[in-house]
Design a protein around this motif. Structure first.
Motif, PDB file in Angstrom:
ATOM      1  N   PRO A 172       0.842  -1.194   0.000  1.00 19.35           N
ATOM      2  CA  PRO A 172       0.000   0.000   0.000  1.00 19.35           C
ATOM      3  C   PRO A 172       0.881   1.249   0.000  1.00 19.35           C
ATOM      4  CG  PRO A 172      -0.558  -1.481   1.845  1.00 19.35           C
ATOM      5  CD  PRO A 172       0.711  -1.988   1.236  1.00 19.35           C
ATOM      6  N   PRO A 173       0.613   2.208  -0.865  1.00 18.23           N
ATOM      7  CA  PRO A 173       1.398   3.446  -0.835  1.00 18.23           C
ATOM      8  C   PRO A 173       1.099   4.210   0.452  1.00 18.23           C
ATOM      9  CG  PRO A 173      -0.453   3.652  -2.359  1.00 18.23           C
ATOM     10  CD  PRO A 173      -0.447   2.245  -1.876  1.00 18.23           C
ATOM     11  N   PRO A 174       2.093   4.924   0.990  1.00 17.21           N
ATOM     12  CA  PRO A 174       1.895   5.599   2.274  1.00 17.21           C
ATOM     13  C   PRO A 174       0.892   6.749   2.227  1.00 17.21           C
ATOM     14  CG  PRO A 174       4.114   6.016   1.401  1.00 17.21           C
ATOM     15  CD  PRO A 174       3.469   5.022   0.493  1.00 17.21           C
ATOM     16  N   ASN A 175       0.661   7.279   1.043  1.00 18.90           N
ATOM     17  CA  ASN A 175      -0.167   8.472   0.916  1.00 18.90           C
ATOM     18  C   ASN A 175      -1.600   8.069   0.561  1.00 18.90           C
ATOM     19  OD1 ASN A 175      -1.499  10.533  -0.563  1.00 18.90           O
ATOM     20  ND2 ASN A 175       0.446  11.601  -0.815  1.00 18.90           N
ATOM     21  N   PHE A 176      -2.574   8.527   1.349  1.00 22.88           N
ATOM     22  CA  PHE A 176      -3.956   8.059   1.137  1.00 22.88           C
ATOM     23  C   PHE A 176      -4.499   8.481  -0.233  1.00 22.88           C
ATOM     24  CE2 PHE A 176      -6.977  11.571   1.293  1.00 22.88           C
ATOM     25  CZ  PHE A 176      -6.209  12.605   1.805  1.00 22.88           C
ATOM     26  N   ALA A 177      -4.049   9.639  -0.720  1.00 22.82           N
ATOM     27  CA  ALA A 177      -4.565  10.120  -2.006  1.00 22.82           C
ATOM     28  C   ALA A 177      -4.092   9.196  -3.129  1.00 22.82           C
ATOM     29  CB  ALA A 177      -4.105  11.557  -2.244  1.00 22.82           C
ATOM     30  N   THR A 178      -2.868   8.669  -3.015  1.00 20.26           N
ATOM     31  CA  THR A 178      -2.358   7.716  -4.012  1.00 20.26           C
ATOM     32  C   THR A 178      -3.129   6.410  -3.886  1.00 20.26           C
ATOM     33  OG1 THR A 178      -0.200   8.718  -3.646  1.00 20.26           O
ATOM     34  CG2 THR A 178      -0.237   6.698  -4.943  1.00 20.26           C
ATOM     35  N   LEU A 179      -3.372   5.979  -2.656  1.00 23.15           N
ATOM     36  CA  LEU A 179      -4.113   4.728  -2.449  1.00 23.15           C
ATOM     37  C   LEU A 179      -5.515   4.825  -3.055  1.00 23.15           C
ATOM     38  CD1 LEU A 179      -4.209   1.896  -1.257  1.00 23.15           C
ATOM     39  CD2 LEU A 179      -4.803   2.874   0.964  1.00 23.15           C
ATOM     40  N   GLU A 180      -6.107   6.010  -2.961  1.00 26.29           N
ATOM     41  CA  GLU A 180      -7.444   6.193  -3.547  1.00 26.29           C
ATOM     42  C   GLU A 180      -7.440   5.980  -5.060  1.00 26.29           C
ATOM     43  OE1 GLU A 180      -8.638  10.001  -2.009  1.00 26.29           O
ATOM     44  OE2 GLU A 180      -9.821   9.066  -0.402  1.00 26.29           O
ATOM     45  N   LYS A 181      -6.290   6.236  -5.679  1.00 27.57           N
ATOM     46  CA  LYS A 181      -6.202   6.075  -7.144  1.00 27.57           C
ATOM     47  C   LYS A 181      -5.915   4.636  -7.553  1.00 27.57           C
ATOM     48  CE  LYS A 181      -4.158  10.578  -7.903  1.00 27.57           C
ATOM     49  NZ  LYS A 181      -2.793  11.025  -7.833  1.00 27.57           N
ATOM     50  N   CYS A 182      -5.536   3.789  -6.600  1.00 24.81           N
ATOM     51  CA  CYS A 182      -5.176   2.396  -6.922  1.00 24.81           C
ATOM     52  C   CYS A 182      -6.415   1.596  -7.296  1.00 24.81           C
ATOM     53  CB  CYS A 182      -4.500   1.732  -5.720  1.00 24.81           C
ATOM     54  SG  CYS A 182      -2.852   2.363  -5.426  1.00 24.81           S
ATOM     55  N   ARG A 183      -6.258   0.746  -8.302  1.00 23.11           N
ATOM     56  CA  ARG A 183      -7.351  -0.136  -8.721  1.00 23.11           C
ATOM     57  C   ARG A 183      -6.929  -1.565  -8.461  1.00 23.11           C
ATOM     58  NH1 ARG A 183      -9.600   3.383  -7.753  1.00 23.11           N
ATOM     59  NH2 ARG A 183     -10.327   5.124  -8.983  1.00 23.11           N
ATOM     60  N   PRO A 184      -7.788  -2.365  -7.803  1.00 23.61           N
ATOM     61  CA  PRO A 184      -7.390  -3.729  -7.476  1.00 23.61           C
ATOM     62  C   PRO A 184      -7.161  -4.568  -8.728  1.00 23.61           C
ATOM     63  CG  PRO A 184      -9.481  -3.132  -6.420  1.00 23.61           C
ATOM     64  CD  PRO A 184      -9.149  -2.034  -7.353  1.00 23.61           C
ATOM     65  N   ILE A 185      -6.174  -5.428  -8.643  1.00 23.51           N
ATOM     66  CA  ILE A 185      -5.983  -6.456  -9.678  1.00 23.51           C
ATOM     67  C   ILE A 185      -6.618  -7.716  -9.123  1.00 23.51           C
ATOM     68  CG2 ILE A 185      -4.238  -7.841 -10.891  1.00 23.51           C
ATOM     69  CD1 ILE A 185      -2.501  -5.241 -10.715  1.00 23.51           C
ATOM     70  N   TRP A 186      -7.606  -8.222  -9.841  1.00 23.08           N
ATOM     71  CA  TRP A 186      -8.428  -9.310  -9.301  1.00 23.08           C
ATOM     72  C   TRP A 186      -7.981 -10.676  -9.793  1.00 23.08           C
ATOM     73  CZ3 TRP A 186     -10.982  -7.407  -5.485  1.00 23.08           C
ATOM     74  CH2 TRP A 186     -11.684  -6.211  -5.563  1.00 23.08           C
ATOM     75  N   GLU A 187      -8.191 -11.622  -8.929  1.00 18.14           N
ATOM     76  CA  GLU A 187      -8.096 -13.030  -9.311  1.00 18.14           C
ATOM     77  C   GLU A 187      -9.439 -13.617  -8.903  1.00 18.14           C
ATOM     78  OE1 GLU A 187      -4.250 -14.885  -8.309  1.00 18.14           O
ATOM     79  OE2 GLU A 187      -5.495 -16.317  -7.227  1.00 18.14           O
ATOM     80  N   GLU A 188     -10.011 -14.445  -9.757  1.00 17.83           N
ATOM     81  CA  GLU A 188     -11.338 -14.981  -9.452  1.00 17.83           C
ATOM     82  C   GLU A 188     -11.235 -16.472  -9.168  1.00 17.83           C
ATOM     83  OE1 GLU A 188     -14.224 -13.557 -12.146  1.00 17.83           O
ATOM     84  OE2 GLU A 188     -15.891 -14.207 -10.893  1.00 17.83           O
TER      85      GLU A 188
END
Ligand code: GDP
Ligand code: IMO
Ligand code: MG
Length: 427
Positions: A356-372
């Protein structure tokens, strides 16, 4: 046996209370080391269902000493009411002990928590408004009042007068609110002191003596690693150290005395309050998790945000805490799903993040990479052996072990103490 820490591995409410109640049977001491009554630990056992906020979840075992350590912030009004509620339901609280170094939550902490949250407007943290942040801030600013200070009324009076003057200036001049009365607070807290005096102890000594004798001590975590003041999604965090490191500070033992550190993870993810949550689902599956999982806060009643298991946040918390094993809870909530997703990485502007990036604003921009993965679509409530789980369920557990990098010791398949699959004995 030595000390074993039970730590929330996500954003809180992982089911720490259930696990402590189960393990406490084999312990001599259960000690809370951080947080305050922002915590809500649910225990379901032969005595009924209980939502504990301050009192350690070992209280249902008559042989266990329950300690509230120096790292906890305590609202004495709430603690007294919790003691009385438990007594009213036939639970013995005579083995409860409170650290003389624990800080008090004062009426101005509650008021300032609300005033500060309101002032934050759209950026509000979504705190419990129970005065937790302001109480910890005063501890660090050396403006706190500790439980031991109540033992000397003259000292308490002098400290309260000086501190309240300072607080009232902020309350009235910064926020334009009405100042609080010294006489009312002084009298109220002297009454609490008289009531709680028999419980006050040097709890660090108690724990160290027990460990020297070879007794088992459970260190009961509150909140979760992603809410930790240093490593959580700052500033959308609580104000204490919720990690295994915090356990040493908050109870007063050496890190070398902790033998096992168990991370508690929900089989999916929840979060209450504001702040980033990469795997959040704002759809029917998220609603299903909320309803089936009864995901409404034990402390504030707020609906919890729900989403898939986050392999990045959980691997981060396993490393940070040095988890020696994990407990995977609320497994049964996934029983009906045809497929289940897990987040294995965070996608950010063409790159993949493993942390997780330390900065919350960067984390908000992250999109999960999914495995199903395929679901198991059958009830697990009644299962007590790992090998009896459906193949798809075992595969899900194995994938979580791989992603987190830590073995699953226990799988919880219902809120009751006995609804547990012991994969590897913790105690
Ligand atoms: P804590 O703060 O970590 O102790 O967790 P909470 O008590 O706030 O939230 C966990 C909720 O899930 C409580 O209502 C528990 O009774 C419930 N619970 C715990 N484990 C399980 C489980 O395996 N299955 C189900 N269905 N409920 C569980
Ligand atoms: P347990 O021990 C879930 C969250 C609040 C808010 C943020 C800051 O039951 O897992 P605070 O009042 O602490 O200043 O609020 O932290 N929070 C919790 N969320 N479980 C908890 O405790 C929490 N304790 C605090 O919702 O987002
Ligand atoms: Mg909780």
């Amino acid at each position: 046996m030595p000390a074993i820490a039970i730590i929330g591995g996500q954003w809180g409410d992982e089911g720490k209370g259930k696990l402590i109640d189960l393990l406490a049977e084999k312990a001599s001491i259960v000690a809370r080391f951080s947080g305050g009554n922002n915590a809500g630990h649910t225990v379901v056992n032969e005595f009924g269902e209980f939502g504990l906020h301050m009192i350690p979840s070992g209280v249902f075992h008559s042989h266990v000493d329950c300690l509230i350590g120096n790292g906890v912030v305590i609202n004495p009004r709430v603690l007294i009411s919790e003691i009385e509620t438990l007594q009213g339901r036939g639970i013995d609280v005579s083995r409860l002990f409170i650290s003389d170094r624990a800080h008090l939550i004062m009426p101005y902490h509650l008021l300032l928590d609300a005033l500060e949250e309101d002032a934050r407007g759209k950026s509000a943290i979504g705190t419990t408004r129970l005065g937790i942040g302001p109480a910890y801030a005063d501890k660090v600013s050396r403006l706190g009042i500790r439980f031991g200070d109540l033992l000397d009324k003259d000292l308490f009076r002098r400290r309260l007068r000086a501190i309240l003057n300072h607080k009232n200036t902020i309350i009235s001049r910064v926020f334009g609110a009405s100042p609080l009365s010294f006489d009312e607070i002084y009298q109220e807290y002297c009454n609490y002191a008289d009531r709680l005096l028999p419980f006050i102890r040097e709890t660090s000594l108690m724990v160290n003596e027990a460990l020297e004798k070879g007794d088992t001590v459970l260190l009961e975590g509150a909140q979760g690693t992603m809410l930790d003041i240093d490593f959580g999604t700052y500033p959308y965090v609580t104000s204490s150290s919720c990690t295994a490191g915090g356990a040493c500070l908050g109870i007063g033992i050496s890190p070398l005395q902790i033998d096992k550190i168990i991370g508690v993870y929900k089989a999916y993810t929840t979060r209450v309050g504001g702040g980033p949550m990469p795997t959040e689902l704002r759809d029917a599956t998220g609603d299903m998790m909320r309803e089936r999982g009864k995901e409404y806060g034990t402390t504030t009643g707020r609906p919890r945000r729900c989403g898939w298991f986050d392999g990045v946040a959980t691997r981060f918390s396993a490393r940070l805490n040095g988890f020696t094993g994990t407990a995977l809870t609320k497994f049964d909530i996934l029983d009906t799903l045809p497929t289940i997703k897990i987040c294995t990485g965070y996608g950010l502007e063409g790159t993949v993040l493993d942390n997780p990036p330390p900065n919350f604003a960067t984390l908000e921009k992250c999109r999960p990479i999914w495995e199903e993965m395929p679901g198991w679509q059958t009830s697990t409530h009644h299962i007590r052996n790992f090998d009896d789980l459906p193949r798809e369920a075992r595969q899900y557990v194995k994938r979580i072990e791989e992603l987190v990098g830590c073995p699953v010791d226990l799988i919880s398949v219902g809120p009751n103490r006995d609804q547990s699959i012991i994969v590897r004995p913790i105690l």
